[in-house]
Structures are given as structure tokens and as C-alpha cells.
Design an enzyme around this catalytic site. Structure first.
Site, PDB file in Angstrom:
ATOM      1  N   CYS A   2       6.204  -1.549  -6.542  1.00 27.53           N
ATOM      2  CA  CYS A   2       6.959  -2.757  -6.207  1.00 27.53           C
ATOM      3  C   CYS A   2       8.414  -2.497  -6.575  1.00 27.53           C
ATOM      4  O   CYS A   2       8.741  -1.484  -7.180  1.00 27.53           O
ATOM      5  CB  CYS A   2       6.483  -3.946  -7.029  1.00 27.53           C
ATOM      6  SG  CYS A   2       4.737  -4.264  -6.865  1.00 27.53           S
ATOM      7  N   ARG A  27       9.940  -0.293  -1.218  1.00 20.91           N
ATOM      8  CA  ARG A  27       8.946  -0.141  -2.289  1.00 20.91           C
ATOM      9  C   ARG A  27       7.784  -1.123  -2.132  1.00 20.91           C
ATOM     10  O   ARG A  27       6.819  -1.079  -2.906  1.00 20.91           O
ATOM     11  CB  ARG A  27       9.610  -0.361  -3.652  1.00 20.91           C
ATOM     12  CG  ARG A  27      10.760   0.574  -3.941  1.00 20.91           C
ATOM     13  CD  ARG A  27      11.356   0.277  -5.280  1.00 20.91           C
ATOM     14  NE  ARG A  27      10.418   0.526  -6.349  1.00 20.91           N
ATOM     15  CZ  ARG A  27      10.191   1.705  -6.901  1.00 20.91           C
ATOM     16  NH1 ARG A  27      10.864   2.759  -6.477  1.00 20.91           N
ATOM     17  NH2 ARG A  27       9.321   1.840  -7.866  1.00 20.91           N
ATOM     18  N   TRP A  74       4.254  -4.853  -3.614  1.00 19.51           N
ATOM     19  CA  TRP A  74       3.289  -4.015  -2.910  1.00 19.51           C
ATOM     20  C   TRP A  74       1.986  -4.281  -3.637  1.00 19.51           C
ATOM     21  O   TRP A  74       1.749  -3.795  -4.734  1.00 19.51           O
ATOM     22  CB  TRP A  74       3.696  -2.548  -3.010  1.00 19.51           C
ATOM     23  CG  TRP A  74       2.694  -1.609  -2.431  1.00 19.51           C
ATOM     24  CD1 TRP A  74       1.786  -0.845  -3.113  1.00 19.51           C
ATOM     25  CD2 TRP A  74       2.507  -1.291  -1.050  1.00 19.51           C
ATOM     26  NE1 TRP A  74       1.042  -0.099  -2.245  1.00 19.51           N
ATOM     27  CE2 TRP A  74       1.458  -0.337  -0.974  1.00 19.51           C
ATOM     28  CE3 TRP A  74       3.114  -1.725   0.126  1.00 19.51           C
ATOM     29  CZ2 TRP A  74       1.018   0.174   0.239  1.00 19.51           C
ATOM     30  CZ3 TRP A  74       2.667  -1.197   1.325  1.00 19.51           C
ATOM     31  CH2 TRP A  74       1.637  -0.248   1.371  1.00 19.51           C
ATOM     32  N   ASN A 100       6.630  -3.939 -12.209  1.00 20.52           N
ATOM     33  CA  ASN A 100       6.252  -2.858 -11.301  1.00 20.52           C
ATOM     34  C   ASN A 100       5.366  -1.907 -12.091  1.00 20.52           C
ATOM     35  O   ASN A 100       5.752  -1.455 -13.160  1.00 20.52           O
ATOM     36  CB  ASN A 100       7.519  -2.147 -10.801  1.00 20.52           C
ATOM     37  CG  ASN A 100       7.223  -0.807 -10.145  1.00 20.52           C
ATOM     38  OD1 ASN A 100       7.999   0.128 -10.264  1.00 20.52           O
ATOM     39  ND2 ASN A 100       6.125  -0.685  -9.465  1.00 20.52           N
ATOM     40  N   GLY A 101       4.170  -1.634 -11.580  1.00 21.48           N
ATOM     41  CA  GLY A 101       3.251  -0.735 -12.283  1.00 21.48           C
ATOM     42  C   GLY A 101       1.854  -1.312 -12.270  1.00 21.48           C
ATOM     43  O   GLY A 101       1.564  -2.255 -11.535  1.00 21.48           O
ATOM     44  N   GLU A 481      -5.226  19.710   9.188  1.00 21.09           N
ATOM     45  CA  GLU A 481      -4.177  18.787   8.752  1.00 21.09           C
ATOM     46  C   GLU A 481      -2.801  19.458   8.832  1.00 21.09           C
ATOM     47  O   GLU A 481      -1.821  18.845   9.261  1.00 21.09           O
ATOM     48  CB  GLU A 481      -4.492  18.284   7.327  1.00 21.09           C
ATOM     49  CG  GLU A 481      -3.450  17.378   6.696  1.00 21.09           C
ATOM     50  CD  GLU A 481      -3.091  16.137   7.512  1.00 21.09           C
ATOM     51  OE1 GLU A 481      -3.769  15.820   8.498  1.00 21.09           O
ATOM     52  OE2 GLU A 481      -2.068  15.511   7.167  1.00 21.09           O
ATOM     53  N   LYS A 485       0.351  18.166  11.090  1.00 20.76           N
ATOM     54  CA  LYS A 485       1.680  17.859  10.527  1.00 20.76           C
ATOM     55  C   LYS A 485       2.760  18.570  11.327  1.00 20.76           C
ATOM     56  O   LYS A 485       3.790  18.002  11.647  1.00 20.76           O
ATOM     57  CB  LYS A 485       1.793  18.339   9.071  1.00 20.76           C
ATOM     58  CG  LYS A 485       1.223  17.515   7.948  1.00 20.76           C
ATOM     59  CD  LYS A 485       1.739  16.134   7.785  1.00 20.76           C
ATOM     60  CE  LYS A 485       1.096  15.188   8.718  1.00 20.76           C
ATOM     61  NZ  LYS A 485       0.057  14.328   8.377  1.00 20.76           N
ATOM     62  N   GLU A 488       3.275  16.955  14.721  1.00 21.48           N
ATOM     63  CA  GLU A 488       3.864  15.617  14.619  1.00 21.48           C
ATOM     64  C   GLU A 488       5.377  15.660  14.405  1.00 21.48           C
ATOM     65  O   GLU A 488       6.104  14.917  15.037  1.00 21.48           O
ATOM     66  CB  GLU A 488       3.250  14.862  13.428  1.00 21.48           C
ATOM     67  CG  GLU A 488       1.880  14.297  13.670  1.00 21.48           C
ATOM     68  CD  GLU A 488       1.328  13.586  12.436  1.00 21.48           C
ATOM     69  OE1 GLU A 488       0.820  12.468  12.577  1.00 21.48           O
ATOM     70  OE2 GLU A 488       1.392  14.152  11.331  1.00 21.48           O
ATOM     71  N   HIS A 504     -13.906  33.664  19.772  1.00 21.33           N
ATOM     72  CA  HIS A 504     -14.651  33.146  20.925  1.00 21.33           C
ATOM     73  C   HIS A 504     -13.727  32.483  21.944  1.00 21.33           C
ATOM     74  O   HIS A 504     -14.091  31.503  22.579  1.00 21.33           O
ATOM     75  CB  HIS A 504     -15.733  32.172  20.454  1.00 21.33           C
ATOM     76  CG  HIS A 504     -16.744  32.818  19.561  1.00 21.33           C
ATOM     77  ND1 HIS A 504     -17.640  33.757  20.013  1.00 21.33           N
ATOM     78  CD2 HIS A 504     -16.950  32.716  18.225  1.00 21.33           C
ATOM     79  CE1 HIS A 504     -18.376  34.179  19.004  1.00 21.33           C
ATOM     80  NE2 HIS A 504     -17.973  33.574  17.903  1.00 21.33           N
ATOM     81  N   LYS A 603       3.501   4.542  13.025  1.00 27.33           N
ATOM     82  CA  LYS A 603       2.854   4.617  11.715  1.00 27.33           C
ATOM     83  C   LYS A 603       1.510   3.908  11.744  1.00 27.33           C
ATOM     84  O   LYS A 603       0.547   4.337  11.120  1.00 27.33           O
ATOM     85  CB  LYS A 603       3.782   3.976  10.675  1.00 27.33           C
ATOM     86  CG  LYS A 603       3.280   4.059   9.254  1.00 27.33           C
ATOM     87  CD  LYS A 603       3.523   5.425   8.687  1.00 27.33           C
ATOM     88  CE  LYS A 603       2.909   5.640   7.330  1.00 27.33           C
ATOM     89  NZ  LYS A 603       2.562   7.055   7.121  1.00 27.33           N
TER      90      LYS A 603
END
Ligand code: G6P
Length: 608
Positions: A2, A27, A74, A100-101, A481, A485, A488, A504, A603
Site C-alpha cells: 500500500c 502501490r 492494496w 503498509n505491510g 516461460e 517473456k 512479449e 522430431h 495486463k
């Protein structure tokens, strides 16, 4: 994650706070609020949604006063709502706190306070803080905050105001960021520098377990024994844009570097030495687990790749058959689902349309569904009874990085939880695996320290138009992955292939100079992988391998190697994906691509 701000000065606090919060929305942005002291009482205005909602609310409820705190949230504990929004206060509203935390022992503290007659109105972990301060308050806010802080376990950056000491703001930090801004007759706290830059460039950085007291006469930094600490002022020379990204050029780079912390946070209270693996509040009995005859893992994009690792981990450690599928295929292929099926949905955003549809399908057919998501209050989290959050914090860059590694951590946690209940691993084997998992944040940090090797490789190869990623077992999962990346963010065409499958067909595309990225972290498969590497080098390929430190045999057969710290095979993807993320990032930078917002991508994909 946050954002918090605080202000003591001569201007109207609410405008300064709002403006500061607007720089911290990256945040978190699911709710926001401010608390301002007006003479002898505190007014709190807070609401769900973006900061714009709060601004609107403040237009009809203007706040007077020059001392205040603010928060942009958040959500972690408790869905985004007006009540769960910060600031939180004690019962008579004389003490307000922004935080925050994560307070790890909040349930324990809540129960202790309830036994003393305290009542709670929100579902947040934060609410214990103003209540604890209230409990300790005896006419000295600094003393009360210090006493309360000594009871808190977990991470926090807090700002506290008290109407009985109206000119004062007290702040503290442990394991969450907090800076102090020093202006002319005005003082600030903030989670990050951009929130201060319109007012001052002179800041103090705080260390863990330090406290700050500010009023009109100035700022004091205190240690835990109330002894004043002298700190040099740091003069900020960066611009606001760079500062918001923590000094990085892009969110993607920042998020890649946040991975050690995200991994650590996601293990918090689930993976602990000497204690059984736990799944937060999910109740899944041994009998229920024994009854599962099949697990489906369903997701899209990067989350799907985390699911592939999940399959390996669950089958290897807990011996339950797992099928992993992309959501857009799963929903239309009439999968065999019944009451013995467990479905695991993985979605960073918790809003992906195909993933949601798969979830609904499985629920309708009677399967139990566990959702793994990064966003509290997202549709996925609301539509399932069982949610495991990845504590990655907001991911801004479109290409997912820190969400992926935290999804892996949750997959391992689930695998260990199943193994523990089914008895497929002994207690000591589980203890060893947990101990190894707990080393991952530090090892991820070490991988990041070797960033220059990747940067150098990228600067020599960014002009490529086609690349291959190969690997066996979990290295194949990571290859997928890595390849995604690269596509993208750099728009370089690449394909990921199982090492043994290349011959093959795709090997026909290997010619002199073709770049191949080869994974060789899986001890049992290294020799087989070396044979696959030789198959491409003899046809002229240029190979960059990723391998575990000390594995010399790979070095002899490739052009360059990126080493990651030694780790038990099953956990290697957490470390080996990092160089691949960095490779995609640096290739894209060299090509001048817009890495945080790649063309054609979104996103959160809320259409089929
Ligand atoms: C989009 C994003 C990817 C993401 C995928 C799944 O394609 O660009 O980064 O992996 O959606 O998203 P989710 O939020 O469900 O994990």
C-alpha cells in the site's frame, strides 16, 4: 503493498495528502482514505475504489486542519470496502493509523484485545494497531506507539495521529519502506519519494525499528529506547517518474528485482521451520485429500506456465495425478469433472475471462476449487470459497514476473501440504524441503547480482529474429516461460521445446548462428540435456545455458553459461526463470521496445 503519506505543516493537510497519494497509486488502488486533525478531533474520510472517489468525497466533506495521514490500499486482509479502507481508528476516534505491510500475529493480538473489551469493525490486520496504541496510551503518543510496535510481528510502515496531541505525527517502520521529507516549516512521511517531490527534495531514510516524531518545531528520529538518532539529509536528484519506479527505468525491471521479497512474503506463515505447512484459512482434511483422484490446474499465459511447474511438484511430492490446461481449451473440451476432482485456478489479476469460465464450469460440476490469485477482492477470489493469495504486490508491467515466482511458491506450498497429509514424504523430508524453500529469497538475490552476464549476452544478440528455448522436466517448464517473456517484450520470435523433442521436427530450423537457450538445472537430466545441446551445436547453434553452480560439464559444451545457486531440483524454476526474465528485458531495451506496455497485449484479459 500500500502507499502511506503523512503531513505536518501550515497548509491544508487534505490537499497535500491527496496529492502525495496520487503519486503512490502504483502501490495499490482499491481504496483510499485520509484522517486530519481539526482542533481537538480527528475527521476520517475513506472509501472503496480509486483515489478519484476519495477526491470526490472530500469535495462534499472538506477537511480543515494541517496535520494528517493518508493511505492508498492494496488489499491483503479483508476485501476492498469502505470499512476495510485505511485510516483505522480506536473506538472513540482519538487515534488514527495508516499502515503498509502485514501484521502476522494480528489474530492473536485481536483475540487478546477482544478479551480486554476492544471491539473490531474491519477485517483488516491493521485495526489491531490503533487499538493497541489506545491500550498503551497514557498521555504520551510516542511511548504508546513504541509499546504497540514491540508487540507487532510482521512488516509495517505506520503513520499515527492522536487528537489529544493535535500538532504531532508519529511514524515507525520495520520491513516496509518509509521516508521522511523535510520542507520549510513542513514535514512529511511517505512510502516512496515521488509523494514528496512537489514539496521537498530533502529526505531522511529510515531504518528498521526506528521511530519518527514530527510537529511544527521539526522532526526527530528515535531508536527503540527513545534515544535520538542523528541522520544526514539525503538530497534527491532524480525526477519523479524515475523515483516512482524505485530508481529503475521500467516497472518490469523493478518488479524483477522485487522477487526476493515477493517470494519471502508469499511463504510467510505458510512455510515455517518446525511447523506443519498451512494453507491460510483453507480447511482440507486428510480424508478429503485422500479422496481427490485428480487435480486440474487451469490458467492462461504466465499463470499457465506456473501451473506446469505445479503439476511436476504435486505429482513428484504428493503423488496425485495432475492435468494442466490452458483455460480457453479446458472450458470447451468437456473435461471429466466430478466431486473427487480438485481444481486449482491460477490468475494474477483474478479477472481473466477464460479462467473465470473454467472456474464456473468446475464449480457447476461439483468440483472443489482453490484459487491462486494476487488480487484480493478480484472476481476469482469472490467466486471461490478457497483462495490462496500470492503476496507479490501490484504488478504494473504487462509482462508478468514477480507474480509468476510467487505462483510457483504457492504451487510448492500446495504440493508439500498434500504430501504432508497423504504421508508421501516423511517429516524429515518435508522439513528439508521447507528449509530449502526458505533459502530461495536469498538465492534469488544472488541471481540478481549476476545480472551483468545476461545484459552482456543481450547486447550481443538482440538483433536475432528467431530463438529457441529447450529444457527437460522442470527446465522445459521454465523454457516455456522464458520464451513467452522474450516474445512479449522484445517481439523476437521464439519457441520452447522439450529437449528430447527438438529432433522430431524443429531441429530442421537450426542453422549456423541460431541462438538456443538451454536449461540444465535438473541433475538427473543433465546428461540427456548435454546430448540435446550437442545436437544443436553440431548444427552451428550458439548456446546460452542456465545451470546450477558447480555444474562444470555444461560449460564445456556451450558458448556461455549463467549459473544460479545450487538448489534442490524441484525449486530450481524459481531461480532459473530470473535470468530469462532479465534476458527478455535487456533484449527489449536494446531494441528500443516499450517493455512495460508491449504492443497488442493487455495486463488483464477480460474477453474470451
Ligand atoms: C494476459 C497477460 C499475461 C498473463 C495472462 C493471464 O495475457 O498479458 O501476463 O499471464 O493474461 O493473466 P492472469 O491475470 O489470469 O494471470
Amino acid at each position: 503493498m500500500c502507499g502511506i503519506v503523512g503531513f505536518v505543516g501550515i497548509d491544508k493537510a487534505s490537499s497535500v495528502l491527496l496529492e502525495g497519494l496520487s503519486k503512490l497509486e502504483y502501490r495499490g488502488y482499491d481504496s483510499a482514505g485520509v484522517a486530519v486533525i481539526d482542533k481537538d478531533h480527528i475527521n476520517v474520510i475513506k472509501c472503496k475504489g480509486r483515489l478519484a472517489n476519495l477526491e470526490k468525497k472530500l469535495e462534499s466533506h472538506p477537511l480543515n486542519g494541517c496535520v494528517g495521514i493518508g493511505h492508498t490500499r492494496w488489499a491483503t486482509h479483508g476485501e476492498p470496502s469502505d470499512i476495510n479502507a485505511h485510516p483505522h481508528s480506536n473506538a472513540d476516534g482519538t487515534i488514527s493509523v495508516v499502515h503498509n505491510g502485514i501484521i502476522e500475529n494480528y489474530v492473536e493480538l485481536r483475540n487478546e484485545l477482544k478479551a480486554k473489551g476492544y471491539k473490531f469493525v474491519s477485517e483488516t490486520d491493521t485495526e489491531v494497531i490503533p487499538q493497541l496504541i489506545d491500550y498503551f496510551y497514557d498521555g504520551d503518543l510516542v511511548d504508546a506507539v513504541m509499546k504497540a510496535a514491540s508487540k507487532l510481528q510482521g512488516s509495517y510502515a505506520i503513520g499515527v495521529i492522536c487528537s489529544k496531541e493535535p500538532g504531532k505525527l508519529v511514524a515507525a517502520r520495520k520491513d516496509s519502506p518509509l521516508v521522511v521529507g523535510v520542507g520549510k516549516g513542513e514535514y512529511f512521511i511517505a512510502s516512496d519519494i515521488p509523494a514528496l517531490l512537489n514539496h521537498t527534495r530533502d529526505v531522511y531514510f529510515l531504518n528498521d525499528n526506528e521511530f519518527v516524531v514530527m510537529d511544527n518545531s521539526g522532526v526527530k528520529i528515535l531508536d527503540e529506547n527513545k534515544k535520538e538518532i542523528k541522520r544526514d539529509i539525503y538530497h534527491v536528484t532524480w525526477n519523479a517518474n524515475a523515483a516512482e519506479k524505485g530508481g529503475y527505468d521500467h516497472f518490469m525491471a523493478k518488479e524483477i528485482h522485487e522477487q526476493p521479497k515477493a517470494i519471502k512474503d508469499t511463504m510467510t506463515s505458510r512455510i515455517m521451520k518446525g511447523k506443519p505447512v498451512t494453507l491460510d484459512n483453507i480447511s482440507l482434511t486428510k480424508e478429503q485429500i485422500d479422496n481427490i483422484d485428480k487435480i486440474y490446474i487451469v490458467a492462461c499465459g504466465t499463470a499457465y506456465h506456473a501451473g506446469v511447474v505445479g503439476k511436476y511438484a504435486i505429482e513428484k511430492l504428493a503423488r496425485i495425478p495432475v492435468e494442466v490446461d490452458v483455460a480457453s481449451e479446458f472450458r470447451y473440451r468437456e473435461p471429466i469433472i466430478n466431486k473427487k476432482t480438485l481444481m486449482i485456478i491460477i490468475s494474477q489479476s483474478g479477472e481473466t475471462a477464460d479462467t473465470l469460465a473454467a472456474l464456473r464450469e468446475a464449480k457447476a460440476k461439483g468440483a472443489r476449487v482453490i484459487a491462486v490469485t494476487n488480487v484480493v477482492g478480484s472476481t476469482v477470489s469472490r467466486e471461490t470459497d478457497d483462495v490462496l493469495y500470492t503476496w507479490a504486490g501490484p504488478e504494473i508491467a504487462v509482462a508478468s514476473t514477480k507474480a509468476y515466482v510467487t505462483q510457483l511458491i504457492v504451487m510448492y506450498t500446495l504440493a508439500l501440504f498434500f504430501a504432508q497429509n497423504k504421508g508421501t514424504l516423511s517429516d524429515s523430508e518435508i522439513e528439508n524441503l521447507k528449509a530449502e524453500m526458505l533459502t530461495l529469497p536469498e538465492k534469488a538475490e544472488q541471481v540478481l547480482e549476476n545480472e551483468d552476464v545476461v545484459k552482456d549476452f543481450a547486447s550481443k544478440n538482440y538483433a536475432e529474429s528467431d530463438m529457441f528455448y529447450i529444457g527437460r522436466g522442470l527446465d522445459y517448464a521454465v523454457a516455456m516461460e522464458g520464451s513467452l517473456k522474450l516474445k512479449e517484450v522484445s517481439y523476437i520470435h521464439s519457441e520452447a521445446y522439450a529437449g528430447g523433442e527438438l529432433k522430431h521436427g524443429p531441429i530442421a530450423l537450426i542453422e549456423k548462428g541460431t541462438v538456443v537457450i538451454a536449461g540444465a538445472t535438473q541433475q538427473k537430466l543433465v546428461e540427456k540435456m548435454i546430448s540435446n545441446i550437442k545436437e544443436v551445436t553440431t548444427r552451428g547453434a550458439k548456446v546460452l545455458a542456465f545451470a546450477l553452480e558447480g555444474s562444470k560439464e555444461v560449460k564445456d559444451v556451450v558458448d556461455s553459461v549463467i549459473y544460479v545457486p545450487k538448489v534442490i531440483d524441484v525449486f530450481a524454476p524459481v531461480l532459473s526463470v530470473i535470468p530469462l526474465q532479465l534476458l527478455a528485458y535487456y533484449m527489449a531495451i536494446k531494441k528500443g521496445c516499450d517493455v512495460d506496455k508491449p504492443r497488442n497485449l493487455a495486463k488483464s484479459v477480460t474477453v474470451e
